[in-house]
Design a protein around this motif. Structure first.
Motif, short mmCIF file in Angstrom:
data_model
loop_
_atom_site.label_atom_id
_atom_site.label_comp_id
_atom_site.label_asym_id
_atom_site.label_seq_id
_atom_site.Cartn_x
_atom_site.Cartn_y
_atom_site.Cartn_z
N GLY A 109 -9.85 6.07 -8.79
CA GLY A 109 -9.99 5.01 -9.80
C GLY A 109 -9.30 3.72 -9.45
O GLY A 109 -9.36 2.76 -10.23
N GLY A 110 -8.62 3.64 -8.32
CA GLY A 110 -7.92 2.41 -7.96
C GLY A 110 -6.64 2.73 -7.23
O GLY A 110 -6.39 3.87 -6.81
N ARG A 111 -5.78 1.71 -7.06
CA ARG A 111 -4.58 1.88 -6.23
C ARG A 111 -3.33 2.23 -7.03
O ARG A 111 -2.45 2.92 -6.53
CB ARG A 111 -4.32 0.57 -5.46
CG ARG A 111 -5.38 0.25 -4.44
CD ARG A 111 -5.03 -1.02 -3.69
NE ARG A 111 -6.10 -1.40 -2.77
CZ ARG A 111 -6.12 -2.53 -2.06
NH1 ARG A 111 -5.13 -3.39 -2.18
NH2 ARG A 111 -7.13 -2.79 -1.26
N LEU A 112 -3.22 1.74 -8.26
CA LEU A 112 -1.97 1.87 -8.98
C LEU A 112 -1.59 3.33 -9.21
O LEU A 112 -0.49 3.77 -8.85
CB LEU A 112 -2.04 1.14 -10.33
CG LEU A 112 -0.78 1.26 -11.19
CD1 LEU A 112 0.42 0.62 -10.49
CD2 LEU A 112 -0.99 0.64 -12.56
N ALA A 113 -2.48 4.11 -9.81
CA ALA A 113 -2.14 5.50 -10.12
C ALA A 113 -1.87 6.32 -8.86
O ALA A 113 -0.87 7.07 -8.81
CB ALA A 113 -3.24 6.14 -10.97
N PRO A 114 -2.70 6.23 -7.80
CA PRO A 114 -2.37 6.98 -6.58
C PRO A 114 -1.04 6.55 -5.97
O PRO A 114 -0.28 7.39 -5.48
CB PRO A 114 -3.54 6.65 -5.64
CG PRO A 114 -4.68 6.34 -6.55
CD PRO A 114 -4.05 5.63 -7.71
N ASP A 115 -0.73 5.25 -6.01
CA ASP A 115 0.56 4.80 -5.46
C ASP A 115 1.72 5.40 -6.25
O ASP A 115 2.73 5.83 -5.67
CB ASP A 115 0.64 3.27 -5.50
CG ASP A 115 -0.24 2.61 -4.44
OD1 ASP A 115 -0.74 3.34 -3.55
OD2 ASP A 115 -0.45 1.39 -4.51
N LEU A 116 1.59 5.42 -7.56
CA LEU A 116 2.62 6.05 -8.38
C LEU A 116 2.74 7.53 -8.06
O LEU A 116 3.85 8.08 -7.98
CB LEU A 116 2.30 5.86 -9.87
CG LEU A 116 2.41 4.45 -10.43
CD1 LEU A 116 1.76 4.38 -11.81
CD2 LEU A 116 3.87 4.00 -10.50
N LEU A 117 1.59 8.18 -7.86
CA LEU A 117 1.60 9.62 -7.58
C LEU A 117 2.21 9.92 -6.22
O LEU A 117 2.92 10.92 -6.06
CB LEU A 117 0.17 10.16 -7.66
CG LEU A 117 -0.01 11.67 -7.56
CD1 LEU A 117 0.78 12.38 -8.64
CD2 LEU A 117 -1.48 12.05 -7.64
N MET A 118 1.94 9.09 -5.24
CA MET A 118 2.52 9.32 -3.91
C MET A 118 4.04 9.25 -3.96
O MET A 118 4.74 9.89 -3.19
CB MET A 118 2.01 8.29 -2.90
CG MET A 118 0.51 8.30 -2.69
SD MET A 118 -0.16 9.92 -2.31
CE MET A 118 -1.90 9.55 -2.46
N ARG A 119 4.57 8.45 -4.88
CA ARG A 119 6.03 8.33 -5.01
C ARG A 119 6.62 9.52 -5.76
O ARG A 119 7.81 9.77 -5.68
CB ARG A 119 6.37 7.04 -5.76
CG ARG A 119 5.92 5.77 -5.08
CD ARG A 119 7.02 5.10 -4.32
NE ARG A 119 8.12 4.73 -5.21
CZ ARG A 119 9.40 4.70 -4.86
NH1 ARG A 119 9.73 5.06 -3.64
NH2 ARG A 119 10.33 4.33 -5.71
#
Length: 1022
Positions: free
Chosen positions: A614-624
């Motif tokens: 769905g985009g970059r924000l949620a995956p970036d948060l999840l990777m952290r």
């Protein structure tokens, strides 16, 4: 002497009476009488007899039946005309051979029906004495030899019972387990069907000459898991012996085959002097009882291809040729097998199977449902339906799952990663226990039943029979233990049935095209390209890395990936979704719960796919914080947590930290997880809606996001405040300190990219010098801002205090008295407007309330707003639009400052508040939508105008949120990149390829809102 001898004799009787009770006899008086009968004189003194009887399921029954057997042997004349010496032979063997003693007595104590058989055929006890360890697992051939001499219904029944004796003996003595006993029962049924067909053929050789007839076992017989007493489900298929010429031969052959099949059914099903075997049920045939009993192979196939229902293919899963023409039986099995493994591709297949199971439960009489061992909730059918559904869905691509046996299929599902090991082990244990209960219930009278009896004696017999097999504690009441184990297993079965049978992943796998379940590399590349992956070669590398090898992890990935690829393809950037999935899988690959969560728990897999693509924000948060994946499998995991819980967690984390930097890092950790929770819920809710953006009410979703992000920001600010105070002043600051939220923060309308506009206010504690208090307050405010602005990979949280009196040039922190003095002498209209959204968000709650009391007269002025002030507000807005709009930006698509955007709607609503809130208390709110609806309800705003403004505000807010979710950085306009713009469209509810329609709708909605704004805000007479 006589009196003393009587006491001794009485003492012996009392002693034996007590021993009988200790050995499990419930009627010791009758047992004593039977033991004293002359017929048992040869074994009366054997000390092992009571031990052997005490080890049976029902010692009273075992003893009664032993006496009956001995008496029957006394009346029996042995072959050759010799007088019956049977009793002595039997009793002598009982004394000398412990194996026979255990086998015979345990059968007699578990089955009244088999005891009756032995009384009718007393010499059959020899069958229990002759088998040894090498002969413990007879198959179809051995049973067939035992039935060779049967020539009619009675001799067939007698021979069948004789074979059944040996199976039951091995079963109740624990020589074979549940699966082996069920297999032997199925093999005996196979041999019996063959013998019955032989007898029918011998009675009508002319029919045998006309047709080739094959008997196909279905259900439990077909699956090698038969009960002691169960309908034996069959299907008959026949062909003419000669090649048909004009159709007459086929018709004659079908009539002949029908006569043979009918005779076979009667031989097994009818009741004679020797009782019955079991009903032969042919109702699983095409058209059921309304269809012809026998069909040709082509007729069967024509029916299955055109008319068969889902349940019929489920039933065929266990189809197995067992009797008659072997070649025809194999041809039938080979022909229907592909149809079975294509059944999952039928429309609504999974839902049909689920509905069928629900109908079975609904049809159970209410008075029986709690006793129904087979059909009720938590019963055997729950295990069987769950296993069969998983087989039919995944067995299309994995031939290792194509077993007719429930336990074998369950083991294969576990080995292949389709079911968790613990879940499979729990189901296996429960299924074995429930089937063992069923066997013991049926064995007693050899009657077909699945109801657990209610009588204490019946329950005791069943419990004692199972106690040996399951090694229950002898000191525990067996009936109590039986009830406890039964309920425990039933609860576990029901839980796992709900988990597996209604697993969302199943329906998704079933809906895949046949070739999508397992693909060769070349076919996979072509499919990826067709699904919209821009770089199929890179996608194939990800798939290879995830799913190659023979590990259990790879097996589960191979189950998940075909469905995930489809879900990623539903997004604007499937490649990013797959790449993100690989990153998360690499990060969590060694975590045992991760893949199990995606396979088993609710909609976790689909939720993850939506979030990752769905985009970059949620995956970036999840990777952290990859462990946050667990939120996607919890039914309540995506619900935002309220502010009180968030603040409690943040303050606790700050309290445990060693220093201010570590404290804010801990607060950021909570913020990161909770922002992911909010973003994930927001993204997931955007998929699957059939409404167009103009028709769906997006208000609740936008409000939830705004409230969740505002509460999270307030909790984080509270944590930073606590950290700053502790760093410089310990537990007590010399001045009371409060943070006032402004703008969208104060209105609880924050977006993913919003700054936190605030004011800082303090009030010296009693006895504290004002300058000391001011220095402390300034130090805390500066430290708060420093801590929150420390470099981090997390989305920034900028605390902006520029709305304070005198703006950037004014003091960062003021006392309450200073604010009062400033607002009394210097306040401008824009400050009154800004204060409309002021609310306390952190710090001293009492001070926050007093600040609100101070500013209320300013923002809700008595008498409303004069025209000069209204003109000033209009001038300020016009200036803002001209000066702050980025150069070259299309004013029709700028969410904040553009035509009909956020600024237009909010300033219009705020003008209404400034004019009317003093007289209309419902307008005294910091929320834009709440004030808008209050103005409508108060008659200050036409409902149509209110709806137009609300629609535009929601759309602009959602567009800003979408840009941040998609790009990972803020923006007020639609992205120029094609994929990013498409992703924004998917978030807004548009199908891929509808970017033009999205822009047209946005311009239309905001143009209508601008028309209302010009009339209400800019009209000098308004």
């Amino acid at each position: 002497m006589r009196e003393g001898g009587g006491r001794v004799q009485q003492g012996r009787r009392d002693s034996r009476f007590g021993r009988l009770l200790r050995h499990g006899f419930t009627d010791p008086a009758t047992a004593e009488r039977l033991l004293d009968l002359p017929a048992l004189s040869a074994v009366r003194g054997d000390p092992m007899l009571l031990d052997a009887l005490g080890a049976t399921a029902d010692p009273d029954l075992a003893l009664r039946q032993l006496v009956r057997l001995v008496e029957s042997l006394s009346d029996h004349e042995r072959p050759g005309g010799d007088p019956a010496g049977g009793p002595q032979e039997l009793l002598g063997t009982l004394i000398g051979a412990k194996p026979l003693r255990d086998r015979l007595l345990r059968v007699l104590g578990a089955s009244e029906a088999l005891g009756d058989h032995l009384v009718r055929h007393p010499l059959d006890w020899h069958d229990l004495a002759t088998y040894e360890s090498a002969d413990l697992h007879p198959g179809v051939e051995e049973f067939t030899r035992c039935l060779d001499d049967a020539h009619d219904a009675d001799t067939l029944r007698a021979a069948y019972r004789r074979c059944l004796l040996s199976i039951a003996a091995r079963d109740v003595c624990g020589t074979i387990d549940l699966a082996a006993a069920a297999t032997e029962l199925a093999d005996l049924a196979t041999a019996t069907l063959r013998a019955a067909l032989r007898i029918a053929g011998d009675a009508a050789p002319e029919d045998t000459a006309r047709c080739r007839l094959a008997v196909i076992a279905m259900g439990k017989c077909g699956g090698h898991e038969l009960n002691y007493v169960s309908d034996v489900d069959v299907i008959f298929v026949a062909e003419p012996v000669a090649e048909p010429v004009d159709g007459t031969e086929e018709a004659e052959a079908m009539r002949a085959a029908t006569r043979l099949a009918s005779h076979l059914m009667r031989l097994c099903s009818d009741t004679t002097a020797e009782g019955t075997i079991w009903p032969v049920d042919a109702n699983l045939r095409p058209e059921g009882r309304n269809g012809p009993l026998v069909r040709t192979l082509s007729s069967h196939l024509a029916y299955y291809e055109r008319w068969a229902k889902t349940w019929e293919f489920q039933a065929l899963l266990k189809a197995r040729p067992v009797a008659g023409d072997e070649a025809l039986g194999r041809a039938y099995a080979d022909a229907v097998a592909p149809l079975v493994w294509q059944a999952a591709e039928r429309e609504n297949f999974v839902a049909d199977v689920q509905q069928m199971r629900r109908r079975v439960v609904e049809n159970i009489p209410a008075a029986q449902i709690d006793r129904e061992l087979k059909l009720g909730p938590g019963g055997l059918r729950d295990v069987e339906f769950a296993v069969q559904l998983l087989q039919l869905v995944h067995g299309r691509a994995d031939a290792g799952l194509r077993s007719g046996s429930t336990l074998d299929a369950l083991a294969a599902l576990a080995a292949g990663g389709y079911v968790g090991r613990k879940d499979a082990a729990a189901l296996d244990e429960a299924y074995r226990f429930l089937r063992s209960m069923e066997h013991r219930i049926q064995l007693y009278k050899l009657r077909r039943t699945h109801l657990v009896p209610e009588g204490e004696a019946d329950l005791r017999r069943i419990a004692r029979s199972l106690a040996t097999a399951y090694r229950w504690d002898r000191g525990e009441d067996p009936v109590t233990r039986l009830r406890k184990e039964w309920r425990r297993h039933a609860r576990e079965v029901r839980r796992l049935h709900e988990k597996l049978f209604y697993r969302p992943l199943l329906d998704a796998v079933a809906q895949l095209e046949p070739g999508a379940v397992r693909l060769s590399p070349k076919a996979a590349g072509q499919r990826l390209e067709a699904l919209g992956y821009a770089d199929p070669a890179a996608a194939l590398r990800h798939l290879e890395a995830l799913a190659s090898g023979v590990t259990r992890k790879a097996a589960i990935q191979r189950t998940l990936l075909p469905v995930l690829l489809e879900w990623f393809a539903d997004s604007a950037d499937p490649d990013a979704g797959l790449l993100n999935f690989r990153k998360v899988s690499d990060a969590l690959g060694t975590t045992p719960w991760y893949l199990r969560l995606l396979r088993d728990e609710g909609a976790a897999a689909e939720n993850l796919a939506r979030v990752l693509s769905g985009g970059r924000l949620a995956p970036d948060l999840l990777m952290r914080a990859p462990e946050a994946v667990a939120l996607l499998g919890d039914p309540g995991g995506l619900r935002p947590r309220d502010r009180a819980h968030l603040e409690q967690e943040v303050l606790a984390a700050v309290g445990r930290a060693e220093g201010p930097e570590q404290a804010v890092a801990a607060a950021r950790g909570v913020r990161r997880r909770e922002m992911f929770r909010t973003a994930a819920a927001d993204l997931i809710s955007t998929y699957g809606t059939e409404e167009t953006p103009a028709e769906e009410d997006f208000g609740p979703r936008v409000d939830r996001v705004g409230t969740a992000l505002s509460d999270l920001t307030a909790a984080t600010v509270s944590g930073a405040l606590r950290a700053a105070v502790r760093a410089g002043f310990g537990d007590t600051l010399p001045t009371r300190f409060a943070v006032i939220g402004m703008g969208r923060f104060g209105g609880a309308e924050l977006g993913y990219a919003s700054d936190a506009d605030v004011l800082f206010v303090h009030e010296p504690r009693e006895g504290v010098d004002e300058q000391q208090a001011a220095r402390a307050a300034f130090a805390v405010a500066n430290e708060m801002r420093r801590l929150l602005e420390l470099p981090s990979a997390d989305p920034p949280l900028l605390v902006d205090a520029d709305l304070r009196p005198e703006g950037k040039t004014g003091p960062l922190v003021r006392t309450l008295t200073s604010y009062a003095a400033y607002y009394r002498r210097w306040s401008q209209v824009w400050e009154s407007q800004a204060l409309l959204r002021a609310r306390p968000v952190a710090g001293d709650p009492g001070l926050g309330r007093r600040f609100v009391e101070l500013i209320d007269p300013l923002r809700y002025p008595e008498g409303g707003l004069d025209e000069a002030a209204a003109r000033e507000i209009r001038r300020l807005k016009a200036r803002m639009e001209s000066e702050r709009m980025p150069r070259g930006t299309d004013p029709t698509t700028h969410a904040k400052l553009g035509r009909g955007g956020l600024s237009d709607v909010e300033w219009t609503v705020q003008l209404l508040q400034l004019r009317h809130a003093h007289a209309e208390p419902s307008l005294r709110t910091t929320g834009t939508r709440e004030a808008l609806f209050a103005a409508r309800d108060a008659g200050l705003l036409d409902p149509h105008d209110a709806r137009t403004l609300d629609e535009a505000w929601l759309l602009a807010t959602r567009m800003r949120n979408a840009v941040m979710l998609v790009r990972g950085r803020p923006g007020d306009t639609f992205p120029a990149d094609v994929r990013e713009r498409a992703a924004v469209g998917r978030y807004l509810g548009y199908e891929l390829g509808s970017a033009g329609e999205m822009l047209d709708d946005y311009r239309r909605v905001t143009r209508r809102a601008r028309t209302v704004v010009e009339r209400l805000f800019y009209d000098a007479e308004s």
